[in-house]
Design a protein around this motif. Structure first.
Motif, PDB file in Angstrom:
ATOM      1  N   LYS A 175     -17.793   3.818   8.198  1.00  0.00           N
ATOM      2  CA  LYS A 175     -16.742   2.823   8.478  1.00  0.00           C
ATOM      3  C   LYS A 175     -16.805   1.666   7.468  1.00  0.00           C
ATOM      4  CE  LYS A 175     -13.538   0.915  11.173  1.00  0.00           C
ATOM      5  NZ  LYS A 175     -13.366  -0.385  10.528  1.00  0.00           N
ATOM      6  N   ARG A 176     -18.017   1.192   7.147  1.00  0.00           N
ATOM      7  CA  ARG A 176     -18.161   0.098   6.179  1.00  0.00           C
ATOM      8  C   ARG A 176     -17.637   0.526   4.814  1.00  0.00           C
ATOM      9  NH1 ARG A 176     -22.842  -1.359   9.143  1.00  0.00           N
ATOM     10  NH2 ARG A 176     -24.130   0.166   8.027  1.00  0.00           N
ATOM     11  N   MET A 177     -17.965   1.755   4.413  1.00  0.00           N
ATOM     12  CA  MET A 177     -17.504   2.245   3.115  1.00  0.00           C
ATOM     13  C   MET A 177     -15.992   2.412   3.101  1.00  0.00           C
ATOM     14  SD  MET A 177     -20.465   5.005   2.086  1.00  0.00           S
ATOM     15  CE  MET A 177     -19.754   5.310   0.472  1.00  0.00           C
ATOM     16  N   GLN A 178     -15.424   2.854   4.225  1.00  0.00           N
ATOM     17  CA  GLN A 178     -13.972   2.987   4.316  1.00  0.00           C
ATOM     18  C   GLN A 178     -13.290   1.625   4.181  1.00  0.00           C
ATOM     19  OE1 GLN A 178     -13.697   5.103   8.089  1.00  0.00           O
ATOM     20  NE2 GLN A 178     -12.905   6.919   7.033  1.00  0.00           N
ATOM     21  N   ASP A 179     -13.821   0.640   4.891  1.00  0.00           N
ATOM     22  CA  ASP A 179     -13.249  -0.710   4.818  1.00  0.00           C
ATOM     23  C   ASP A 179     -13.334  -1.258   3.397  1.00  0.00           C
ATOM     24  OD1 ASP A 179     -12.557  -0.760   7.462  1.00  0.00           O
ATOM     25  OD2 ASP A 179     -14.376  -1.805   8.128  1.00  0.00           O
ATOM     26  N   ARG A 180     -14.451  -0.979   2.745  1.00  0.00           N
ATOM     27  CA  ARG A 180     -14.685  -1.503   1.400  1.00  0.00           C
ATOM     28  C   ARG A 180     -13.748  -0.840   0.378  1.00  0.00           C
ATOM     29  NH1 ARG A 180     -20.033  -1.361   1.761  1.00  0.00           N
ATOM     30  NH2 ARG A 180     -20.262   0.642   0.726  1.00  0.00           N
ATOM     31  N   ASN A 181     -13.430   0.439   0.607  1.00  0.00           N
ATOM     32  CA  ASN A 181     -12.651   1.191  -0.369  1.00  0.00           C
ATOM     33  C   ASN A 181     -11.208   1.441   0.060  1.00  0.00           C
ATOM     34  OD1 ASN A 181     -14.808   2.001  -2.423  1.00  0.00           O
ATOM     35  ND2 ASN A 181     -15.746   2.666  -0.516  1.00  0.00           N
ATOM     36  N   GLY A 182     -10.829   0.895   1.213  1.00  0.00           N
ATOM     37  CA  GLY A 182      -9.459   1.097   1.682  1.00  0.00           C
ATOM     38  C   GLY A 182      -8.460   0.308   0.852  1.00  0.00           C
ATOM     39  N   ARG A 183      -7.183   0.710   0.915  1.00  0.00           N
ATOM     40  CA  ARG A 183      -6.127  -0.017   0.197  1.00  0.00           C
ATOM     41  C   ARG A 183      -5.078  -0.486   1.188  1.00  0.00           C
ATOM     42  NH1 ARG A 183      -2.164   4.294  -2.785  1.00  0.00           N
ATOM     43  NH2 ARG A 183      -2.134   5.900  -1.154  1.00  0.00           N
ATOM     44  N   LEU A 184      -4.506  -1.660   0.908  1.00  0.00           N
ATOM     45  CA  LEU A 184      -3.497  -2.250   1.791  1.00  0.00           C
ATOM     46  C   LEU A 184      -2.105  -1.714   1.441  1.00  0.00           C
ATOM     47  CD1 LEU A 184      -4.691  -5.967   1.980  1.00  0.00           C
ATOM     48  CD2 LEU A 184      -4.804  -4.245   3.779  1.00  0.00           C
ATOM     49  N   LEU A 185      -1.413  -1.243   2.464  1.00  0.00           N
ATOM     50  CA  LEU A 185      -0.053  -0.739   2.303  1.00  0.00           C
ATOM     51  C   LEU A 185       0.880  -1.511   3.236  1.00  0.00           C
ATOM     52  CD1 LEU A 185      -0.795   3.113   2.317  1.00  0.00           C
ATOM     53  CD2 LEU A 185      -0.482   1.629   0.322  1.00  0.00           C
ATOM     54  N   THR A 186       2.126  -1.669   2.826  1.00  0.00           N
ATOM     55  CA  THR A 186       3.102  -2.404   3.637  1.00  0.00           C
ATOM     56  C   THR A 186       3.466  -1.592   4.874  1.00  0.00           C
ATOM     57  OG1 THR A 186       4.002  -3.490   1.683  1.00  0.00           O
ATOM     58  CG2 THR A 186       5.391  -3.457   3.662  1.00  0.00           C
ATOM     59  N   ARG A 187       3.411  -2.253   6.031  1.00  0.00           N
ATOM     60  CA  ARG A 187       3.783  -1.589   7.281  1.00  0.00           C
ATOM     61  C   ARG A 187       5.255  -1.864   7.593  1.00  0.00           C
ATOM     62  NH1 ARG A 187       1.160   0.587  11.354  1.00  0.00           N
ATOM     63  NH2 ARG A 187      -0.903  -0.310  10.906  1.00  0.00           N
ATOM     64  N   GLU A 188       5.951  -0.804   7.871  1.00  0.00           N
ATOM     65  CA  GLU A 188       7.335  -0.936   8.330  1.00  0.00           C
ATOM     66  C   GLU A 188       7.316  -0.921   9.852  1.00  0.00           C
ATOM     67  OE1 GLU A 188       9.703  -1.495   6.304  1.00  0.00           O
ATOM     68  OE2 GLU A 188       8.620  -1.057   4.445  1.00  0.00           O
ATOM     69  N   GLY A 189       7.578  -2.062  10.458  1.00  0.00           N
ATOM     70  CA  GLY A 189       7.543  -2.129  11.908  1.00  0.00           C
ATOM     71  C   GLY A 189       6.575  -3.197  12.394  1.00  0.00           C
ATOM     72  N   ALA A 190       6.235  -3.114  13.679  1.00  0.00           N
ATOM     73  CA  ALA A 190       5.466  -4.169  14.336  1.00  0.00           C
ATOM     74  C   ALA A 190       4.013  -4.192  13.872  1.00  0.00           C
ATOM     75  CB  ALA A 190       5.521  -3.978  15.849  1.00  0.00           C
ATOM     76  N   ALA A 191       3.471  -5.411  13.770  1.00  0.00           N
ATOM     77  CA  ALA A 191       2.076  -5.604  13.371  1.00  0.00           C
ATOM     78  C   ALA A 191       1.135  -5.143  14.478  1.00  0.00           C
ATOM     79  CB  ALA A 191       1.824  -7.074  13.073  1.00  0.00           C
ATOM     80  N   GLU A 192      -0.010  -4.585  14.070  1.00  0.00           N
ATOM     81  CA  GLU A 192      -1.023  -4.112  15.003  1.00  0.00           C
ATOM     82  C   GLU A 192      -2.349  -4.814  14.725  1.00  0.00           C
ATOM     83  OE1 GLU A 192      -1.300   0.090  14.617  1.00  0.00           O
ATOM     84  OE2 GLU A 192       0.868   0.431  14.854  1.00  0.00           O
ATOM     85  N   ASN A 193      -3.235  -4.750  15.713  1.00  0.00           N
ATOM     86  CA  ASN A 193      -4.575  -5.297  15.496  1.00  0.00           C
ATOM     87  C   ASN A 193      -5.214  -4.609  14.300  1.00  0.00           C
ATOM     88  OD1 ASN A 193      -5.680  -7.459  16.975  1.00  0.00           O
ATOM     89  ND2 ASN A 193      -5.648  -6.233  18.844  1.00  0.00           N
ATOM     90  N   GLY A 194      -5.856  -5.405  13.434  1.00  0.00           N
ATOM     91  CA  GLY A 194      -6.470  -4.863  12.230  1.00  0.00           C
ATOM     92  C   GLY A 194      -5.590  -5.021  11.010  1.00  0.00           C
ATOM     93  N   ASP A 195      -4.268  -5.286  11.230  1.00  0.00           N
ATOM     94  CA  ASP A 195      -3.361  -5.486  10.104  1.00  0.00           C
ATOM     95  C   ASP A 195      -3.587  -6.866   9.478  1.00  0.00           C
ATOM     96  OD1 ASP A 195      -2.284  -3.045  10.564  1.00  0.00           O
ATOM     97  OD2 ASP A 195      -0.400  -3.772  11.448  1.00  0.00           O
ATOM     98  N   THR A 196      -3.170  -6.994   8.224  1.00  0.00           N
ATOM     99  CA  THR A 196      -3.212  -8.277   7.532  1.00  0.00           C
ATOM    100  C   THR A 196      -1.784  -8.798   7.422  1.00  0.00           C
ATOM    101  OG1 THR A 196      -5.160  -7.649   6.243  1.00  0.00           O
ATOM    102  CG2 THR A 196      -3.838  -9.473   5.399  1.00  0.00           C
ATOM    103  N   VAL A 197      -1.563  -9.990   7.939  1.00  0.00           N
ATOM    104  CA  VAL A 197      -0.203 -10.553   7.934  1.00  0.00           C
ATOM    105  C   VAL A 197      -0.143 -11.766   7.010  1.00  0.00           C
ATOM    106  CG1 VAL A 197       0.381  -9.732  10.238  1.00  0.00           C
ATOM    107  CG2 VAL A 197      -0.735 -11.951   9.993  1.00  0.00           C
ATOM    108  N   ASP A 198       1.024 -11.949   6.398  1.00  0.00           N
ATOM    109  CA  ASP A 198       1.307 -13.116   5.547  1.00  0.00           C
ATOM    110  C   ASP A 198       2.257 -14.004   6.329  1.00  0.00           C
ATOM    111  OD1 ASP A 198       2.139 -14.952   3.701  1.00  0.00           O
ATOM    112  OD2 ASP A 198       2.698 -13.514   2.166  1.00  0.00           O
ATOM    113  N   ILE A 199       1.774 -15.196   6.738  1.00  0.00           N
ATOM    114  CA  ILE A 199       2.583 -16.043   7.621  1.00  0.00           C
ATOM    115  C   ILE A 199       2.653 -17.486   7.127  1.00  0.00           C
ATOM    116  CG2 ILE A 199       2.116 -14.682   9.709  1.00  0.00           C
ATOM    117  CD1 ILE A 199      -0.010 -16.768  10.470  1.00  0.00           C
TER     118      ILE A 199
END
Length: 422
Positions: free
Chosen positions: A144-168
């Motif tokens: 899980k740590r390696m996944q978090d470290r190597n994951g990439r952020l993609l734009t979500r179409e639709g409602a925000a969920e826990n764990g998402d990164t929002v620009d507010i």
């Protein structure tokens, strides 16, 4: 210098008495006058021009004697230590027994010396090695740590969920009035991180990019800003963008991660075996260790700590202020560690001597290469810096530790039942 006596005292202390002959002392007094006499003002003479006998008449006949003793002491003391054949481990505490230009000087010095070590049993010791199984939960957590470290952020179409990164954008109001520090634009917030007031992030969940909405929360009673503590607040939110993290599939790395964890567990078990053996060797030996040796080791540990935090731009004085302690309290934290390290070193040195353990020239060359590689230096440069005898002594100590381990009876304990199930 003439060594008069070398008397052993308690707690590995030694008292040396040695003399400095009259001719040497007289010359040193005259040199002290030439150097220091310029400091004294005598009525009727320009400063620095008064004759020696006038200065001595006004300030005392021994005015330059102690300067002369200080000048002569280092060389005379070193010669006395060498003649007495003692291994000094502390700072000398000197005392003048007698002093005159007619008879010279007699000095008495108390100093700590390396203690005699009486080894107990050190070969054939029995120690338990605790086997450890890999906990699959640890493997999953590392994946899980390696996944978090190597994951990439993609734009979500639709409602925000826990764990998402929002620009507010947000602005907070209490009793209808905006409060200081409650406004920001294009703030990046990870929902579910607990970065904001309880309830804030939960109310952003479910909203989509482009929405404007209110978040109603209550500041905690223990909130840092007293004027806001316990108050109801409304934050006006504009949500610009929602991103989610796409986690790479790392299941194929599980075996590698599992093997790495097992390797670390095995290293920890080996280190514990070594520590337990050293504890037994120390418990079995006898030595009257002077406080100076432990204090000296504490000095080294403090200096090492000070160097490490300096690499982070922090001074020791500031660190102590932040921690709310003085230097004496800080040094006390290292006492147990320093005491054990001193005892272990003395025990291993005794084993080195008893077993005739030495480090070869080839082993010294290998150590020089290791140091050179670690610090990205040329081997010849390392040789010009290090003390070859000290390096060989350290290598011999390591070989003594290996000797104790090789001669030990290591009993492997099976993992506990809950570890087997894991």
């Amino acid at each position: 210098m003439n060594l008069i006596s070398c008397e052993k005292l308690e707690k590995s202390m030694v008292e040396l008495q040695f003399s400095i002959d009259a001719e040497t002392f007289k010359a040193a007094v005259n040199n002290a006058f030439k150097r220091e006499g310029k400091k004294y003002a005598i009525p009727g003479f320009r400063k620095g021009k008064a004759p020696r006998h006038m200065i001595e008449k006004m300030y005392g006949s021994d005015i330059f004697h102690y300067d002369a003793v200080n000048d002569l002491f280092p060389e005379a003391y070193e010669a006395a230590v060498k003649e007495a054949k003692i291994d000094v481990v502390g700072r000398p505490d000197p005392e003048v027994v007698s002093m005159s230009e007619a008879d010279g000087v007699v000095l008495k010095v108390k100093v700590a010396v390396k203690p005699e070590v009486e080894l107990g049993e050190y070969a054939g010791l029995t120690v338990t090695k605790e086997a450890k199984n890999v906990n699959e939960a640890d493997v999953d957590a590392e994946v899980k740590r390696m996944q978090d470290r190597n994951g990439r952020l993609l734009t979500r179409e639709g409602a925000a969920e826990n764990g998402d990164t929002v620009d507010i954008d947000f602005e907070g109001f209490v009793d209808g009035k905006a409060f200081e520090g409650g406004k920001a634009e294009h703030y990046s917030l990870v929902l579910g991180s607990g970065s904001f007031i309880p309830g804030f992030e939960d109310q952003v969940v479910g909203h989509s990019a482009g929405e404007e909405f209110d978040v109603n929360v209550k500041f905690p009673e223990e909130y840092g800003a007293a004027e806001l503590a316990g108050k109801d607040a409304t934050f006006k939110i504009k949500l610009h963008e929602v991103k989610y993290k796409e986690l790479p599939a790392l299941d194929e790395l599980k075996d590698s991660i599992r093997n790495n964890i097992k390797t670390n567990l095995d290293k920890q078990a080996e280190q514990k075996v070594e520590n337990d053996l050293m504890d037994q060797v120390i418990a079995n030996m006898k030595a009257d260790i002077p406080d100076a040796m432990v204090d000296s080791r504490i000095d080294e540990l403090v200096q090492d700590f000070e160097y490490r935090i300096s690499q982070q731009g922090l001074k020791l004085a500031d660190y102590l202020k932040y921690m709310g302690m003085n230097i004496e309290q800080f040094r006390a934290q290292f006492k147990e560690q320093a005491d054990k390290q001193v005892k272990m070193r003395l025990a291993m040195e005794a084993i080195v001597a008893k077993e005739g353990i030495t480090a070869s020239d080839e082993e010294f060359e290998e150590e020089v290469k290791r140091i050179a590689d670690a610090y990205k230096m040329e081997a010849d440069k390392v040789k010009s810096i290090v003390d070859a005898a000290a390096v060989k002594a350290d290598l011999a100590i390591n070989k003594a530790i290996d000797f104790v381990k090789e001669k030990a009876n290591v009993v492997t304990a099976e993992p506990k039942e809950e570890e087997k199930q894991d």
